[in-house]
Design a protein around this motif. Structure first.
Motif, PDB file in Angstrom:
ATOM      1  N   THR A  65      -0.272  -3.615   3.044  1.00 39.95           N
ATOM      2  CA  THR A  65       0.016  -4.904   3.898  1.00 39.95           C
ATOM      3  C   THR A  65      -0.920  -5.934   3.244  1.00 39.95           C
ATOM      4  N   HIS A  66      -0.570  -7.095   2.989  1.00 40.35           N
ATOM      5  CA  HIS A  66      -1.185  -8.230   2.708  1.00 40.35           C
ATOM      6  C   HIS A  66      -1.520  -9.167   3.884  1.00 40.35           C
ATOM      7  N   LEU A  67      -2.618  -9.081   4.226  1.00 41.03           N
ATOM      8  CA  LEU A  67      -2.896 -10.124   5.410  1.00 41.03           C
ATOM      9  C   LEU A  67      -3.685 -11.200   5.012  1.00 41.03           C
ATOM     10  N   ARG A  68      -3.723 -11.560   3.913  1.00 42.37           N
ATOM     11  CA  ARG A  68      -4.154 -12.886   3.181  1.00 42.37           C
ATOM     12  C   ARG A  68      -5.400 -13.415   3.333  1.00 42.37           C
ATOM     13  N   GLU A  69      -6.364 -12.930   4.560  1.00 41.19           N
ATOM     14  CA  GLU A  69      -7.674 -13.388   4.962  1.00 41.19           C
ATOM     15  C   GLU A  69      -8.554 -12.457   4.492  1.00 41.19           C
ATOM     16  N   PRO A  97      -6.375  -5.844  -1.177  1.00 43.07           N
ATOM     17  CA  PRO A  97      -7.700  -6.652  -1.621  1.00 43.07           C
ATOM     18  C   PRO A  97      -7.189  -7.943  -2.413  1.00 43.07           C
ATOM     19  N   ASN A  98      -6.141  -8.492  -2.549  1.00 46.99           N
ATOM     20  CA  ASN A  98      -5.761  -9.838  -3.384  1.00 46.99           C
ATOM     21  C   ASN A  98      -5.986 -10.847  -2.612  1.00 46.99           C
ATOM     22  N   THR A  99      -7.249 -10.907  -1.930  1.00 52.91           N
ATOM     23  CA  THR A  99      -7.586 -12.020  -0.880  1.00 52.91           C
ATOM     24  C   THR A  99      -8.571 -13.079  -2.066  1.00 52.91           C
ATOM     25  N   ASP A 158      -3.703  -4.081  -6.627  1.00 50.53           N
ATOM     26  CA  ASP A 158      -2.248  -4.414  -6.094  1.00 50.53           C
ATOM     27  C   ASP A 158      -2.101  -6.050  -6.430  1.00 50.53           C
ATOM     28  N   GLY A 159      -0.806  -6.243  -7.182  1.00 45.27           N
ATOM     29  CA  GLY A 159      -0.534  -7.547  -7.615  1.00 45.27           C
ATOM     30  C   GLY A 159      -0.642  -7.569  -9.168  1.00 45.27           C
ATOM     31  N   ASP A 160      -1.753  -6.702  -9.528  1.00 44.75           N
ATOM     32  CA  ASP A 160      -1.978  -6.347 -10.895  1.00 44.75           C
ATOM     33  C   ASP A 160      -2.255  -4.919 -11.108  1.00 44.75           C
ATOM     34  N   GLN A 184      -1.801   2.659  -7.465  1.00 41.94           N
ATOM     35  CA  GLN A 184      -1.462   1.860  -8.723  1.00 41.94           C
ATOM     36  C   GLN A 184      -0.287   0.974  -8.455  1.00 41.94           C
ATOM     37  N   HIS A 185      -0.405  -0.279  -8.871  1.00 46.64           N
ATOM     38  CA  HIS A 185       0.571  -0.972  -9.116  1.00 46.64           C
ATOM     39  C   HIS A 185       1.078  -0.952 -10.557  1.00 46.64           C
ATOM     40  N   ALA A 186       2.212  -0.224 -10.510  1.00 50.88           N
ATOM     41  CA  ALA A 186       2.557   0.503 -12.010  1.00 50.88           C
ATOM     42  C   ALA A 186       3.419  -0.700 -12.691  1.00 50.88           C
ATOM     43  N   VAL A 283      10.324 -10.688  -5.875  1.00 56.07           N
ATOM     44  CA  VAL A 283       9.345  -9.915  -5.207  1.00 56.07           C
ATOM     45  C   VAL A 283       9.054  -9.004  -6.605  1.00 56.07           C
ATOM     46  N   ASN A 284       7.850  -8.247  -6.273  1.00 54.05           N
ATOM     47  CA  ASN A 284       7.411  -7.418  -7.402  1.00 54.05           C
ATOM     48  C   ASN A 284       7.016  -6.371  -6.965  1.00 54.05           C
ATOM     49  N   PRO A 285       7.177  -4.889  -7.458  1.00 51.86           N
ATOM     50  CA  PRO A 285       8.494  -5.028  -8.468  1.00 51.86           C
ATOM     51  C   PRO A 285       9.814  -5.581  -7.784  1.00 51.86           C
ATOM     52  N   THR A 310       5.279  -1.095   3.526  1.00 54.37           N
ATOM     53  CA  THR A 310       5.825  -2.441   3.613  1.00 54.37           C
ATOM     54  C   THR A 310       5.753  -3.156   2.651  1.00 54.37           C
ATOM     55  N   ASP A 311       4.780  -3.675   1.832  1.00 57.07           N
ATOM     56  CA  ASP A 311       4.285  -4.364   0.955  1.00 57.07           C
ATOM     57  C   ASP A 311       4.480  -5.636   1.596  1.00 57.07           C
ATOM     58  N   HIS A 312       4.140  -5.868   2.868  1.00 58.23           N
ATOM     59  CA  HIS A 312       4.237  -7.065   3.564  1.00 58.23           C
ATOM     60  C   HIS A 312       3.527  -8.022   2.879  1.00 58.23           C
ATOM     61  N   PRO A 314       3.167 -12.035   3.071  1.00 57.23           N
ATOM     62  CA  PRO A 314       3.488 -13.332   3.450  1.00 57.23           C
ATOM     63  C   PRO A 314       3.151 -14.465   2.468  1.00 57.23           C
ATOM     64  N   HIS A 315       4.190 -15.444   2.323  1.00 54.12           N
ATOM     65  CA  HIS A 315       3.858 -16.573   1.477  1.00 54.12           C
ATOM     66  C   HIS A 315       4.038 -18.041   2.448  1.00 54.12           C
ATOM     67  N   ALA A 316       3.319 -18.943   2.053  1.00 54.87           N
ATOM     68  CA  ALA A 316       3.268 -20.435   2.905  1.00 54.87           C
ATOM     69  C   ALA A 316       4.658 -20.959   2.207  1.00 54.87           C
ATOM     70  N   SER A 328       6.104 -17.704  -5.626  1.00 58.50           N
ATOM     71  CA  SER A 328       5.229 -16.327  -5.529  1.00 58.50           C
ATOM     72  C   SER A 328       6.330 -15.264  -5.100  1.00 58.50           C
ATOM     73  N   PRO A 329       5.841 -14.185  -5.660  1.00 57.70           N
ATOM     74  CA  PRO A 329       6.703 -13.003  -5.382  1.00 57.70           C
ATOM     75  C   PRO A 329       6.092 -12.381  -4.103  1.00 57.70           C
ATOM     76  N   GLY A 330       7.166 -11.806  -3.363  1.00 55.76           N
ATOM     77  CA  GLY A 330       6.760 -11.215  -2.223  1.00 55.76           C
ATOM     78  C   GLY A 330       7.701 -11.509  -0.819  1.00 55.76           C
ATOM     79  N   MET A 331       7.631 -10.488   0.111  1.00 54.11           N
ATOM     80  CA  MET A 331       8.482 -10.579   1.222  1.00 54.11           C
ATOM     81  C   MET A 331       8.039  -9.981   2.441  1.00 54.11           C
TER      82      MET A 331
HETATM   83  N1  LIG Z   1       4.678  -7.525  -4.078  1.00 51.90           N
HETATM   84  C1  LIG Z   1       4.695  -8.841  -4.381  1.00 51.90           C
HETATM   85  O1  LIG Z   1       5.955  -9.283  -4.537  1.00 51.90           O
HETATM   86  N2  LIG Z   1       3.558  -9.720  -3.997  1.00 51.90           N
HETATM   87  C2  LIG Z   1       2.449  -9.316  -3.757  1.00 51.90           C
HETATM   88  C3  LIG Z   1       1.514  -8.880  -4.995  1.00 51.90           C
HETATM   89  C4  LIG Z   1       2.424  -8.360  -5.968  1.00 51.90           C
HETATM   90  O2  LIG Z   1       2.574  -7.190  -5.947  1.00 51.90           O
HETATM   91  O3  LIG Z   1       2.790  -8.890  -6.922  1.00 51.90           O
HETATM   92  C5  LIG Z   1       1.617 -10.411  -2.947  1.00 51.90           C
HETATM   93  O4  LIG Z   1       0.281 -10.262  -2.981  1.00 51.90           O
HETATM   94  O5  LIG Z   1       2.268 -11.294  -2.801  1.00 51.90           O
END
Ligand SMILES: NC(=O)N[C@@H](CC(=O)O)C(=O)O
Length: 449
Positions: A65-69, A97-99, A158-160, A184-186, A283-285, A310-312, A314-316, A328-331
């Motif tokens: 999960t990405h919580l962004r905080e 941890p990509n905060t 993750d993210g890289d 690993q984010h492969a 989204v990535n991948p 989920t790879d949740h 969120p993006h503004a 930005s990639p992600g959903m």
């Molecule tokens: N999965 C995604 O598309 N986005 C992730 C990071 C990432 O894996 O690029 C994110 O933090 O937004």
């Protein structure tokens, strides 16, 4: 939130979709299960919930999960993300941890852990970065994060991708000391420079730079070999291609300690959705092909893929409502994951409800070495539970989700199954599909512009 929860008596709930029975929750555990549960002394004063026709599962656990905080509270906070998680049936989430700052020290992981505890809707388990600042140059203080109050067991950039094989080797060796795992984010970076979507017929048609399947498969193959070499434990994040399923199956067959996850979106959506250039599908991948979707479903059904995560992400609004290549990639995923799994895996006969419990609760808890979650629905077990109406349907509206962002790829889509109630250590966090005591402090605010 240290007072004792009011006992709860679930009437006619069906554990794993099997025989309906009564289930009594008191003092944070399941104290009775069966026709005589109502007669148990602890049932005095219990809140009764009619669970007829509902499926009772162990509380869901999200390993990704990405919580962004801290840093991007305009996109999500621990509070809004916890709310989305509870409404999605989760009782624990692992936070990437990509905060900003990156969660690469004991201080940051403790901050995120404590925020989660204070909000109290789900257990928030921080994932530590593998490398300092996620820069892929030198290892972060993995031991300090492991021995902090957050007791980190999962490490990821993750993210890289941790693309340097020597760093990856060192990380795999290091986490053995505390039974940790490297997630690993492969993504081979040299094979994906400027990549915008899956490399294939659709990217060729649209003229967008492709992200080839081999960029994922090559890293998974390499990391499985490194894992064997140092006798460690590897987890593959968001596996997305048919070839990756084959690579993981081959590694498991020879005994590699590798586990893998698939996201809900990779179970159902394909690269054809890029034709409208709507960045909500970026989204990535990337979203792959029909053949990949079929392969990851089959891999999840036969156990090659261990979990749904989920790879949740969120993006503004401003990071999504722009040109495709700028977006930005992600959903979002937390509130739709169970419904997507119901549609793609249960309705298709690929998994039964025991299988859902395995891939969305038991296995993620085990991989993350998380005690108290992912346990069977049985007497004496912690009352971390989710109650699902499998026959309900709902139409997804990003604006109605609890997340602070609205970037759901399922906007306007009708999905089966609704989470009716979620219990964290016997205390309802969700009842009648609504958050209970939605006081998550400054965390639940208005959506960012
Ligand atoms: N999965 C995604 O598309 N986005 C992730 C990071 C990432 O894996 O690029 C994110 O933090 O937004």
């Amino acid at each position: 939130m240290t007072d004792r929860p009011v006992p709860v008596l679930l009437r006619h709930a069906a554990p794993y979709g099997e025989e309906p029975t009564d289930v009594l929750l008191a003092d944070g555990v399941i104290v009775a299960l069966g026709a005589d549960a109502a007669a148990h002394p602890a049932a005095a004063g219990a809140q009764e919930i009619d669970a007829t026709g509902r499926v009772l599962l162990p509380g869901l656990v999200d390993l990704h999960t990405h919580l962004r905080e801290p840093g991007r509270e305009d996109a999500e906070t621990v509070g809004t993300g916890s709310a989305a998680a509870a409404l999605g049936g989760y009782t624990a989430v692992f936070a990437m941890p990509n905060t900003d700052p990156v969660a690469d020290t004991a201080g940051v992981v403790e901050q995120v852990f404590r925020l989660g505890q204070d909000i109290g809707l789900v257990d928030v388990l921080p994932i530590g970065a593998v490398t300092v600042g996620r820069k892929g140059e030198r290892l972060a203080e993995l031991g300090a994060m492991a021995t902090s109050v957050a007791a980190v067991r999962v490490f990821s950039d993750d993210g890289d991708c941790v693309s340097d094989p020597m760093l990856m080797r060192r990380a795999l060796e290091y986490v053995k000391a505390f039974d940790g795992v490297v997630a690993q984010h492969a993504q081979e970076p040299r094979l994906t420079v400027g990549a915008q979507m899956h490399e294939g017929a659709v990217s060729a048609r649209l003229g967008l730079t492709g992200w080839p399947a081999v960029a994922e498969e090559a890293i998974i193959a390499r990391d499985c070999l490194l894992t064997d070499h140092v006798d460690s434990r590897l987890h593959v994040c968001h596996l997305s291609t048919a070839g990756s399923v084959d690579v993981v199956a081959a590694a498991k067959a020879r005994g590699t300690a590798v586990t893998a996850e698939v996201t809900p979106h990779h179970l159902v959506l394909t690269d054809e959705l890029a034709v409208g250039y709507d960045p909500v599908f970026k989204v990535n991948p990337p979203l792959r092909t029909d053949a990949d979707v079929a392969a990851v479903r089959a891999g999840l059904a036969d156990g090659t893929i261990d979990i749904v995560a989920t790879d949740h992400a969120p993006h503004a609004q401003q990071d999504k409502e722009c040109e495709w290549d700028q977006a930005s990639p992600g959903m979002l995923g937390l509130q739709t994951a169970l419904s997507v799994v119901l549609e793609t895996m249960v309705r298709t006969g690929l998994l039964d409800w025991r299988g859902v419990a395995r891939v969305m609760s038991e296995n993620p808890a085990r991989i993350g070495r998380l005690a108290g979650h992912g346990r069977p629905v049985a007497v004496g077990e912690p009352a971390n539970l989710t109650l699902v109406d499998p026959d309900a349907t709902w139409v997804v509206r990003g604006s109605e989700l609890a997340s602070r962002s609205a970037n759901t790829p399922f906007e306007g889509r009708e999905l089966p199954g609704r989470v009716v109630a979620t219990f964290l250590r016997g205390r309802p966090t969700v009842l009648d599909g609504q958050l209970v005591g939605a006081d998550v402090g400054a965390g639940l605010g208005t959506r960012g512009e």
